[in-house]
Write a protein that holds these residues in place. Structure first.
Motif, short mmCIF file in Angstrom:
data_model
loop_
_atom_site.label_atom_id
_atom_site.label_comp_id
_atom_site.label_asym_id
_atom_site.label_seq_id
_atom_site.Cartn_x
_atom_site.Cartn_y
_atom_site.Cartn_z
N MET A 1 0.84 -1.20 0.00
CA MET A 1 0.00 0.00 0.00
C MET A 1 0.87 1.25 0.00
SD MET A 1 -3.22 -0.79 2.45
CE MET A 1 -2.24 -0.66 3.95
N GLN A 44 1.05 11.83 7.33
CA GLN A 44 1.32 10.53 6.71
C GLN A 44 -0.02 9.91 6.35
OE1 GLN A 44 3.51 8.72 9.98
NE2 GLN A 44 5.34 8.67 8.71
N LEU A 45 -0.20 9.56 5.09
CA LEU A 45 -1.46 8.94 4.64
C LEU A 45 -1.15 7.58 4.04
CD1 LEU A 45 -2.09 12.13 4.48
CD2 LEU A 45 -3.91 11.46 2.93
N GLU A 46 -1.96 6.60 4.39
CA GLU A 46 -1.84 5.29 3.75
C GLU A 46 -2.99 5.09 2.79
OE1 GLU A 46 0.41 2.51 6.90
OE2 GLU A 46 -1.22 1.56 5.77
N PHE A 47 -2.65 4.87 1.54
CA PHE A 47 -3.65 4.66 0.50
C PHE A 47 -3.81 3.17 0.24
CE2 PHE A 47 -4.68 8.72 -1.69
CZ PHE A 47 -3.94 9.57 -0.89
N GLU A 48 -5.01 2.79 -0.21
CA GLU A 48 -5.25 1.39 -0.55
C GLU A 48 -4.62 1.02 -1.89
OE1 GLU A 48 -9.45 0.73 -0.26
OE2 GLU A 48 -9.42 1.08 1.90
N ASP A 49 -4.54 1.97 -2.79
CA ASP A 49 -3.97 1.71 -4.12
C ASP A 49 -3.38 3.01 -4.64
OD1 ASP A 49 -6.09 3.22 -5.74
OD2 ASP A 49 -7.28 1.86 -4.51
N ALA A 51 -3.95 4.37 -7.72
CA ALA A 51 -4.69 4.89 -8.87
C ALA A 51 -4.83 6.41 -8.76
CB ALA A 51 -6.07 4.24 -8.94
N LYS A 56 -5.05 12.84 -6.76
CA LYS A 56 -5.82 12.81 -5.51
C LYS A 56 -5.13 13.62 -4.41
CE LYS A 56 -8.20 8.48 -6.28
NZ LYS A 56 -8.01 7.02 -6.20
N TYR B 31 -13.07 10.64 -0.62
CA TYR B 31 -11.80 9.91 -0.74
C TYR B 31 -11.90 8.65 0.11
CZ TYR B 31 -10.21 14.41 -2.49
OH TYR B 31 -10.09 15.57 -3.20
N ASN B 33 -10.43 5.67 -0.47
CA ASN B 33 -9.33 4.70 -0.51
C ASN B 33 -8.12 5.10 0.35
OD1 ASN B 33 -8.55 6.78 -2.15
ND2 ASN B 33 -7.41 5.47 -3.56
N VAL B 34 -8.40 5.88 1.40
CA VAL B 34 -7.34 6.20 2.37
C VAL B 34 -7.58 5.35 3.62
CG1 VAL B 34 -6.29 8.01 3.76
CG2 VAL B 34 -7.16 8.55 1.48
N ASP B 35 -6.56 4.63 4.06
CA ASP B 35 -6.72 3.72 5.19
C ASP B 35 -6.39 4.36 6.52
OD1 ASP B 35 -7.74 1.49 4.15
OD2 ASP B 35 -5.84 0.44 3.87
N GLU B 36 -5.41 5.26 6.51
CA GLU B 36 -4.97 5.83 7.78
C GLU B 36 -4.38 7.21 7.54
OE1 GLU B 36 -1.70 3.87 9.82
OE2 GLU B 36 -2.73 4.19 11.73
N VAL B 37 -4.60 8.09 8.50
CA VAL B 37 -3.98 9.42 8.44
C VAL B 37 -3.30 9.67 9.77
CG1 VAL B 37 -4.37 11.90 8.13
CG2 VAL B 37 -5.81 10.27 6.89
N LYS B 38 -2.04 10.10 9.72
CA LYS B 38 -1.34 10.47 10.95
C LYS B 38 -0.86 11.91 10.80
CE LYS B 38 0.47 5.99 12.32
NZ LYS B 38 1.72 5.23 12.57
N VAL B 39 -0.98 12.66 11.88
CA VAL B 39 -0.60 14.07 11.83
C VAL B 39 0.57 14.31 12.77
CG1 VAL B 39 -1.38 16.44 12.16
CG2 VAL B 39 -2.96 14.73 11.29
#
Lengths: 78, 78
Positions: A1, A44-49, A51, A56, B31, B33-39
């Motif tokens: 991811m 910090q953002l974690e994306f699933e994909d 695309a 975005k 949005y 498809n974002v799984d996690e956000v850290k600040v």
């Protein structure tokens, strides 16, 4: 991811009050050799994909994550 | 003059309320498809010289720039 790191800073010419306060506090703690302090946000953002990921990120930053009037940002995708 | 970039993040296990709020707001903006956000915080310091710079940065971070109980940090010297 894909993991995205976004660095948000105040634009040049915008007074960085928090940075000035930290600078002063560092001086009074004896750190005399610091010339400037700037404070920003680190996201910090974690994306699933991944695309359209660049598109975005730019839209998110303009819509929600930053204030484009006073803030600049850079980002990295890992 | 050396420029130092410091990235401060919450330690694992510490609830990131701001990150959760941004995550939720991103979801409601579409949005999905974002799984996690850290600040975290992003600090830029300009030093006059690089004498004992690593040692100074570590001391500053422990004394003033971070809260070592709940925050971690990494840094880069340019």
């Amino acid at each position: 991811m894909p993991k995205v790191k976004i660095y948000v800073t105040l634009r040049d010419g915008i007074l960085d009050v928090q940075g000035k306060m930290i600078h002063r506090a560092l001086g009074s703690l004896g750190y005399e050799n610091v010339d400037e302090v700037k404070v920003g946000k680190y996201l910090q953002l974690e994306f699933e994909d991944d695309a359209d990921i660049d598109q975005k990120i730019k839209k998110m930053c303009e819509q929600l994550l930053t204030n484009p009037v006073i803030e600049d940002y850079t980002y990295e995708v890992e």
